[in-house]
Design a protein around this motif. Structure first.
Motif, PDB file in Angstrom:
ATOM      1  N   GLU A 175       0.842  -1.191   0.000  1.00 19.84           N
ATOM      2  CA  GLU A 175       0.000   0.000   0.000  1.00 19.84           C
ATOM      3  C   GLU A 175       0.884   1.250   0.000  1.00 19.84           C
ATOM      4  OE1 GLU A 175      -2.783   0.037   3.204  1.00 19.84           O
ATOM      5  OE2 GLU A 175      -3.403  -2.050   2.867  1.00 19.84           O
ATOM      6  N   TYR A 176       0.569   2.166  -0.892  1.00 18.73           N
ATOM      7  CA  TYR A 176       1.300   3.428  -0.974  1.00 18.73           C
ATOM      8  C   TYR A 176       1.140   4.203   0.332  1.00 18.73           C
ATOM      9  CZ  TYR A 176       3.090   7.557  -3.515  1.00 18.73           C
ATOM     10  OH  TYR A 176       3.829   8.623  -3.966  1.00 18.73           O
ATOM     11  N   ASN A 177       2.220   4.778   0.796  1.00 13.10           N
ATOM     12  CA  ASN A 177       2.253   5.548   2.048  1.00 13.10           C
ATOM     13  C   ASN A 177       1.954   4.702   3.283  1.00 13.10           C
ATOM     14  OD1 ASN A 177       3.115   8.086   1.168  1.00 13.10           O
ATOM     15  ND2 ASN A 177       1.046   8.725   0.596  1.00 13.10           N
ATOM     16  N   ASN A 178       2.205   3.396   3.181  1.00 10.98           N
ATOM     17  CA  ASN A 178       2.038   2.492   4.325  1.00 10.98           C
ATOM     18  C   ASN A 178       3.305   1.650   4.439  1.00 10.98           C
ATOM     19  OD1 ASN A 178       1.445   0.431   6.151  1.00 10.98           O
ATOM     20  ND2 ASN A 178      -0.664   0.195   5.457  1.00 10.98           N
ATOM     21  N   LEU A 179       4.244   2.113   5.242  1.00 16.43           N
ATOM     22  CA  LEU A 179       5.543   1.450   5.343  1.00 16.43           C
ATOM     23  C   LEU A 179       5.416   0.050   5.916  1.00 16.43           C
ATOM     24  CD1 LEU A 179       8.572   1.873   4.833  1.00 16.43           C
ATOM     25  CD2 LEU A 179       8.763   2.694   7.193  1.00 16.43           C
ATOM     26  N   ASP A 180       4.505  -0.145   6.852  1.00 19.64           N
ATOM     27  CA  ASP A 180       4.333  -1.478   7.436  1.00 19.64           C
ATOM     28  C   ASP A 180       3.933  -2.501   6.370  1.00 19.64           C
ATOM     29  OD1 ASP A 180       5.028  -0.696   9.987  1.00 19.64           O
ATOM     30  OD2 ASP A 180       2.956  -0.298  10.614  1.00 19.64           O
ATOM     31  N   SER A 181       3.131  -2.077   5.403  1.00 26.13           N
ATOM     32  CA  SER A 181       2.717  -3.006   4.350  1.00 26.13           C
ATOM     33  C   SER A 181       3.902  -3.390   3.469  1.00 26.13           C
ATOM     34  CB  SER A 181       1.591  -2.400   3.502  1.00 26.13           C
ATOM     35  OG  SER A 181       2.075  -1.419   2.602  1.00 26.13           O
ATOM     36  N   ASP A 208       4.290  10.498   1.339  1.00 22.38           N
ATOM     37  CA  ASP A 208       4.612  11.092   2.634  1.00 22.38           C
ATOM     38  C   ASP A 208       6.128  11.042   2.828  1.00 22.38           C
ATOM     39  OD1 ASP A 208       1.906  11.395   3.175  1.00 22.38           O
ATOM     40  OD2 ASP A 208       1.777   9.484   4.267  1.00 22.38           O
ATOM     41  N   PHE A 211       7.323   8.034   4.624  1.00 21.71           N
ATOM     42  CA  PHE A 211       7.232   6.828   3.796  1.00 21.71           C
ATOM     43  C   PHE A 211       8.474   6.685   2.923  1.00 21.71           C
ATOM     44  CE2 PHE A 211       5.386   4.682  -0.085  1.00 21.71           C
ATOM     45  CZ  PHE A 211       5.238   3.438   0.499  1.00 21.71           C
TER      46      PHE A 211
END
Length: 404
Positions: A175-181, A208, A211
């Motif tokens: 997922e874009y802008n979701n580092l955990d993903s 972000d 990110f």
């Protein structure tokens, strides 16, 4: 001059049907305007899909291309040519990268980036430094990187991919802008992360800062490559020459194109550090890439940007466009979100107000060229030479179409 209807009918008969074109035939352009075969003028806020950074009919640019066309257009990459060397030096200076390879398009630039990543993984395997299995690349959901098989493989849109399966293996989508993903998809075989610094086709979503910084750290810690797609958002569109320069997060590999040639088909992939030496002679090539004609165009673009301080205009006009689109959003209850940076901005409309008919009506009734993006979004990507009066004119024409 040929009749518009006749040209359209001949085009429909001749062209492979992969586009649903609007019923307009453009003949020439000047500044911010395109003119059709019937003499009507159109205010252009699409710039040929973010290509025409200098607008239309720029005399200095045109002279550079014409002079080179009269002199030499092609020799092949078996030899050197001066425009390619000079354009390459200017591009490296503007980006701070180490090496450049000229392509014919943004899609080809992405292909080059993928090949660098996979060759880097191959080198590590040969040296027994990691990547024990087949190389894997993490890309982003809702991304767009091009239509070739390789570029399509890292494009996060299942509708685009499905008819052309199987694509290249080993691609995982975060997922874009979701580092955990992103972290959740990492394996010992992950060799690169690829993303747009600003998602364009996906709906105008800037990354972000945290990110990008997080991906940079992951790549550094795990000896992977960070690949940034700046095909649409690069070449000054965000107010810096490249969008990542707004964040201070430098990639290992970068793809550029579109405004690099101001309408002349040229792209490039650039690499630095460990990525700059990953491929060796024989690993990649291009018959037309880096020919004297297109590189004379790119050289002229880069020189004009600096000479006219075009980035300052992008920053000023980007702020003004933001202000005017915010005011429009506050007046129109159909608009639910406003996103973007510099001169790549988007307005997302309510699902009950589809933007397709808005774009068509703006073109045919208001002579205003706009382009849609995913998520029921209209994107605003005008030539970088846009002025306040052009933005005011655009707002007036758009408001006439959408009302309140």
């Amino acid at each position: 001059m040929a009749d518009k209807k006749e040209i359209i009918e001949r085009g429909e008969a001749a062209f492979y049907k992969t586009y649903n074109r609007f019923p307009v035939v453009f003949d020439h352009g000047e500044g911010m305007y395109l003119y059709d075969t019937e003499g009507e003028s159109y205010l252009d806020f699409g710039a040929g899909i973010a290509v025409m950074g200098l607008g239309y009919g720029d005399e200095e640019f045109g002279k550079a291309v014409k002079d080179q066309a009269d002199k030499l257009t092609h020799t092949s990459n078996l030899f050197y040519n001066q425009p390619a060397v000079e354009a390459g030096e200017l591009l490296l200076k503007a980006s701070g990268m180490d090496k450049v390879f000229f392509t014919n398009s943004g899609t080809e630039a992405i292909e080059g980036g993928i090949k660098i990543a996979r060759r880097y993984a191959y080198n590590k395997k040969q040296e027994k430094r990691g990547c024990p299995g087949d190389p894997e690349i993490i890309a982003m959901i809702h991304s767009f990187h091009g239509r070739s098989i390789g570029a399509l493989s890292v494009t996060g849109n299942q509708a685009y991919q499905e008819p052309f399966q199987p694509l290249i293996p080993g691609i995982r989508f975060a997922e874009y802008n979701n580092l955990d993903s992103v972290k959740a998809l990492l394996t010992d075989n992950t060799c690169a992360v690829i993303l747009e610094t600003v998602q364009g086709e996906g709906g105008i979503y800037p990354a972000d800062k945290e990110f990008l910084e997080g991906i940079r750290k992951l790549c550094d810690d795990r000896d992977m490559l960070m690949i940034l797609d700046e095909v649409q958002c690069g070449m000054g569109r965000t107010g810096q020459m490249f969008a990542w320069q707004n964040y201070g997060v430098k990639p290992d590999v970068m793809a550029v194109a579109k405004a690099l040639g101001n309408g002349v088909p040229i792209g490039a992939f650039l690499a630095c550090g460990k990525a700059a030496a990953a491929m060796v002679p024989g690993d990649h090539g291009s018959t037309y890439g880096g020919n004297p004609l297109v590189c004379a165009a790119a050289k002229a673009v880069l020189e004009i940007y600096e000479k006219r301080n075009l980035l300052a205009n992008v920053r000023e006009m980007g702020d003004y466009l933001w202000q005017k689109l915010e005011e429009l959003k506050n007046r129109c209850n159909k608009i639910v979100c406003h996103r973007g940076i510099g001169l790549i901005q988007g307005l997302e409309f309510d699902s009950e107000a589809p933007v397709g008919p808005v774009v068509k009506k703006a073109l045919l009734e208001q002579r205003l060229i706009l382009i849609s993006a995913a998520g029921n979004t209209i994107r605003f990507i005008p030539p970088l030479v846009v002025k306040k009066e052009d933005i005011d004119d655009m707002i007036c024409r758009l408001e006439a179409v959408i009302g309140n």
